[in-house]
Design an enzyme around this catalytic site. Sequence first.
Site, PDB file in Angstrom:
ATOM      1  N   ASP B  49       0.847  -1.180   0.000  1.00  0.00           N
ATOM      2  CA  ASP B  49       0.000   0.000   0.000  1.00  0.00           C
ATOM      3  C   ASP B  49       0.887   1.236   0.000  1.00  0.00           C
ATOM      4  O   ASP B  49       1.918   1.260   0.643  1.00  0.00           O
ATOM      5  CB  ASP B  49      -0.875  -0.017   1.260  1.00  0.00           C
ATOM      6  CG  ASP B  49      -2.053   0.892   1.111  1.00  0.00           C
ATOM      7  OD1 ASP B  49      -2.212   1.475   0.034  1.00  0.00           O
ATOM      8  OD2 ASP B  49      -2.815   1.022   2.079  1.00  0.00           O
ATOM      9  N   ASN B  97     -10.474  -2.682  -6.676  1.00  0.00           N
ATOM     10  CA  ASN B  97      -9.633  -1.746  -7.428  1.00  0.00           C
ATOM     11  C   ASN B  97     -10.100  -1.548  -8.856  1.00  0.00           C
ATOM     12  O   ASN B  97      -9.663  -0.616  -9.521  1.00  0.00           O
ATOM     13  CB  ASN B  97      -8.186  -2.238  -7.451  1.00  0.00           C
ATOM     14  CG  ASN B  97      -7.505  -2.043  -6.123  1.00  0.00           C
ATOM     15  OD1 ASN B  97      -8.111  -1.525  -5.206  1.00  0.00           O
ATOM     16  ND2 ASN B  97      -6.280  -2.463  -6.018  1.00  0.00           N
TER      17      ASN B  97
END
Lengths: 350, 398
Positions: B49, B97
């Site tokens: 991340d 996503n």
Amino acid sequence: MVSQRDRDLLREDMRARGGKLNATERESLLKPYLPSPSPAAPRRKKNTVRKTPIRTFLKSQLYQFTYTFTHIIFGICARLIQAYHAVVDRILAIVYYHHRTPELIRKDVRGLNRLPEHLSVVLFLRKEDDALAVLMDEVAELAAWTTCCGISTLSVYEKTGILKSCLPTLQQAITAKLSSYYGSPSQQPALRLFAPHHPLHDDLQTRQGQTAERSNPNSLTLLLLSSTDGRETLVDLTKTLTEMSQNGKLASEDITIELVDAEISEITTQPSSDLKPATSPLVKPEPDLLLVFGPYLRLDGYPPWHIRLTEMFCTGDKSHGMTGFGEAVEYQGFLRGLWHFAGAQMRFGR
Amino acid sequence: MSTSMHLSKLRKWFLASPPVEFAISNLRELLIGALKQGPIPQHVAFVMDGNRRFARTHGIETVEGHNLGFEALAKILEVCYKSGVKVVTIYAFSIENFKRSKFEVDALMDMAKVKLSQMAQHGDLLDRYGARVRVLGRLDMLKPDVLAAVNRAAELTSRNGDRVLNICFPYTSRDEITTAIRDTVAEYSTPVKRAHSSSVPRAPFSQSHIALNIQAQSLHAKVQDPTSDIESVSVASTAEDEGATSNQEPDELYESESSFSSSTTLHHLGHQDGQATGVKGPQFISPEAITRQTLTDHMFTKDNPPLDLLIRTSGVERLSDFMLWQTHEDTEIVFLDVLWPEFDLWHFLPVLLGWQRRISKMKKNPEAEGNFDGDVLDSYNDNADGYMPSEAAKPKAI
């Protein structure tokens, strides 16, 4: 480690979407970084070992020494950090003491720009004789702090599920604690206590006759969880679904995330009641904040389905592991979690 | 501003100069070699991340940030595999996503495709040094060209050694759990074959022969309980069969036992068709045979050792639908306040050292740290020793 020059070459190649270098060029670029092909070619390995026994020995000794050395250094650092945290924790404990006053607790969280709607706590049963009493007291304290902050839902996870077996006693303990915070029963918030597969303990209903009017509009829903609500529940669901499927009532394609979510949520949000199926869920199934009172973050069997977006906070290691895995549940730890959730720093001074 | 730029340039130049580079790389080797001397987690998961935020704060394009993230991944994989981690699982792309901008999604897909196909070009190198690459997740959501690259890479590396790289690529944990449930239901809903042709080689004792023997015995002497005899024989044979492949978890043993006993009753029914009390229609394995282990065996990570360590960078402190089933028991979860492209050995080292410290402390006095330590230690030892044989045994079983 890749040297700067080679890295730049590779980056350029990446930017050109791999068109710049061909396979052999990349391989030659890579060659110096590859380890000696020991595992795949034992013949060569044997040779090298035989050739340089002293060097191998020295190398292993060096590694062994470095391992010990780094661990000593790391251990010292860890102890220092631990001590630092312990000191900070004690100072915070003095500065932020709740004095059993709801107003004071409310003041502590007033500056925060967000509060969890559903707070979840992982507690650990200790090993001493009075472990259950200590645990109950912790739950009662947490319940009191949570209501004082204005959080409407608290779920308490304890692995063994011992709390579920003594719901009435726990309810008494919490009511006693609340009265020490709020005073007379009419000023206390309403308490609803339940666990999956257990009936609801609602003191609104039980005491409706005695108390005419409640001056406190707040209410607290306390949900008790244990490890059987984790993987075991999903296994149970699978069993039921399998049975249905075997009887031809359900096709396996019908099993979707939504179906599983609905079923699993129902178990943790609605108490089992024989009277009527509850129309609206009592609690928000996904906790917003998970507080772990332990030295490091470990879920210990917490129900997996609902923690996908839950923020986690661990109060950290302060007690040198003398009292078992669980840390003492203290107000400043609880407050630190809330502050952390709001993205704020705690200061020395109110 | 200008001084800091100059300083960073100077720093870069200093770090890139050959002697310093040499020293740093040797120091890394030394540290990795030292780490190997202690206990090492068998299975580590990373949530990568912070690529986008890194790009934003450094004023570069998002795609470039992802590229740098890939480099960081390569570095950390090197550290992991050299220090002895068996399985690394990375969260590359979530199903959620797909909601991002089309440009970014396309760029990510493109990157994956290029990297995977590049890998495929180095077939022999991968054979010698590479890890097995497996892509976990909803492969049906990928575009066909990416899927082709994925399959090719997975196939090329399938013969590689004991190191595994799991790439979670369109993945969410809820989807994984649901898929596991669905697969289990589907598996248990397929009727059991009456002929039991598959179980014939597993049961070296012929039941009719045993029955004959018992009859013969009862003619000679009174036998107390013939049925129990039969059962114990069958159970013993299952234990033999299953022992080779399983790690001897109690659940699993129970499961294998009960599934076997139900199948033996089926066997009976198959033989004594006329006398059966009235069971009609297809026969199923009882749903009661489903245990936690059954579901675990249907997860994507089924042949991997249990997850020891989960690391999430960029200071976000939630799991974001990653490895929920795998993490929620004994995994240590670590949230680091560093963006993924900056993540390197220097951030990873304290985590690993802390883990080693904890494990070795636990080994020294399993009593002092709380009641859970005993079983953690056992499972750790189990997978340290037991993982390899069980894996080696699997191909044999097939």
